[in-house]
Design an enzyme around this catalytic site. Structure first.
Site, short mmCIF file in Angstrom:
data_model
loop_
_atom_site.label_atom_id
_atom_site.label_comp_id
_atom_site.label_asym_id
_atom_site.label_seq_id
_atom_site.Cartn_x
_atom_site.Cartn_y
_atom_site.Cartn_z
N HIS A 1 0.82 -1.22 0.00
CA HIS A 1 0.00 0.00 0.00
C HIS A 1 0.84 1.26 0.00
CE1 HIS A 1 1.09 0.54 4.16
NE2 HIS A 1 0.11 1.36 4.45
N GLY B 1 6.05 2.15 3.10
CA GLY B 1 6.22 1.57 4.43
C GLY B 1 7.25 2.36 5.22
#
Length: 393
Positions: free
Chosen positions: A322, A325
């Site tokens: 996503h 990080g």
């Protein structure tokens, strides 16, 4: 890169796309989740995996007959939205500062909320179901209405980007605001109470879960779906305002048709079919990447971001990372970097450059290029973006 199976003695294997060894704390967290009896097949760790609460951020957990509220997390439905516009980068010349000021005036950030009612917000059909949500949030309806169309804080952002062809993209990152957080807290608290009453030993109290067929599971699943819809619509409302501002400057206020529109969650749970079975899939910091799915993988506010298309990799439960990080915690970033570092690392970007956003400095995140290199079997890159303007939450 293909995944590697971590050498852990757990009931379910752990498959990792991280491309590096996990820290001892990250390994312990992965083992805790993989040891739960209702985990289906295996746990999948994405390339941007890092420490979370209960479960690792960047983990995909498929379960049968149970769900872990804290694994979904408190920012229910957090995710990304992006549109490719028909505009060209050269049209932005000399206009970025004014555009940023107008975005900040039109879209509340941090703890702020809208002061005036917006018909787009009040007409949302989801309000009809507010009365059926957990009793613990009944007093929050007015606040939920006011916060619809607001960004929030932390790593939430609004960006104006250019792709490698010089095309202008609008992109933003946000979730279900205070109402999603409160719903999550209510249900996590219930799950922990049930676990205490059942005197069940868990490797971590944050892995307290609900079992299908119980009223508690049904109540959580209902509220989870509502909050996910709120989050998606919240992004739509902000994107419409953002688009109107850009059109005002680049098209004389004339509405334009997006060339591509993407809106995807990366903190959520859904019922899906994998390996021929219907299971609950929790993506905690991961994006669905089925073959037909477009996704958004942002870097930090000084790095590239990517629009991707899923490859439908079964072993990842059709998922991808996503974002980049975090490489270090917010507190560590504030200790390690100065305002001068922030200014240097965001050179050429129209954005806030003050001490309050040092924890979002690009160097606090993993290199996005490495993250992308480790998931070539999960997604293909459709567009590579670089921001020219960034509004932080």
């Amino acid at each position: 890169m293909a995944y590697e199976t971590l050498p852990l003695s757990t009931a379910a294997p752990v498959l990792s796309w991280a491309g590096h060894d996990l820290s001892s704390e990250e390994t312990r967290m992965a083992k805790n989740v993989a040891s739960l009896p209702f985990v289906f097949k295996h746990v999948a760790l994405m390339p941007d995996v890092h420490l979370g609460k209960g479960a690792l951020v960047g983990s995909v957990i498929a379960t049968q007959d149970a769900i872990i509220p804290a694994a979904v997390g408190v920012d229910i439905g957090c995710g990304m939205a992006a549109i490719q516009t028909p505009f060209r980068g050269e049209q932005l010349e000399g206009k970025l500062k004014r555009i940023r000021q107008e975005i900040e005036a039109a879209i509340p950030v941090g703890f702020e909320a809208n002061k005036e009612g917006d018909r787009t917000v009040t007409n949302w059909q989801g309000w009809q179901g507010f009365k059926d949500l957990h009793p613990g949030v009944k007093r929050l309806e007015t606040k939920a209405v006011q916060q619809m169309g607001s960004l929030g804080g932390g790593n939430h952002f609004i960006e104006l980007c250019l792709d490698t062809e010089g095309q202008v993209w609008l992109m933003l990152h946000s979730g279900s605001r205070h109402i999603g957080n409160q719903l999550a807290q209510c249900h996590i608290s219930t799950a922990k109470e049930l676990q205490k009453l059942a005197a069940q030993k868990l490797p971590d109290p944050d892995l307290a879960y609900f079992v299908t067929g119980t009223p508690e599971f049904a109540a959580y699943w209902h509220d989870l779906q509502w909050a996910q819809q709120y989050a998606r619509y919240n992004r739509e409302v902000m994107m419409a305002r953002f688009k109107r501002i850009v059109e005002q400057h680049l098209a004389g206020g004339k509405p334009t048709k997006p060339l591509l529109t993407v809106n995807c969650h990366h903190n959520y749970a859904e019922k899906e079919v994998h390996f021929g079975e219907s299971v609950y899939v929790t993506r905690k910091g991961a994006v669905r990447a089925q073959e037909s799915d477009y996704g958004i993988i942002p870097g930090s506010m000084g790095a590239k971001s990517y629009i991707v298309k899923g490859k439908g990799n079964a072993h990842s439960f059709c998922s991808c990372s996503h974002g980049a990080g975090r490489l270090m915690s917010r507190s560590k970033a504030k200790r390690e970097f100065t305002l001068e570092d922030l200014i240097a690392q965001t050179e050429g970007i129209e954005c806030r450059k003050d001490a309050q956003v040092i924890d979002e400095i690009p160097a606090a995140y993993k290199p996005i290029e490495t993250v992308m290199a480790n998931q070539g079997d999960l997604v293909e890159i459709v567009a590579t973006l670089k921001q020219v303007l960034c509004v932080k939450g």
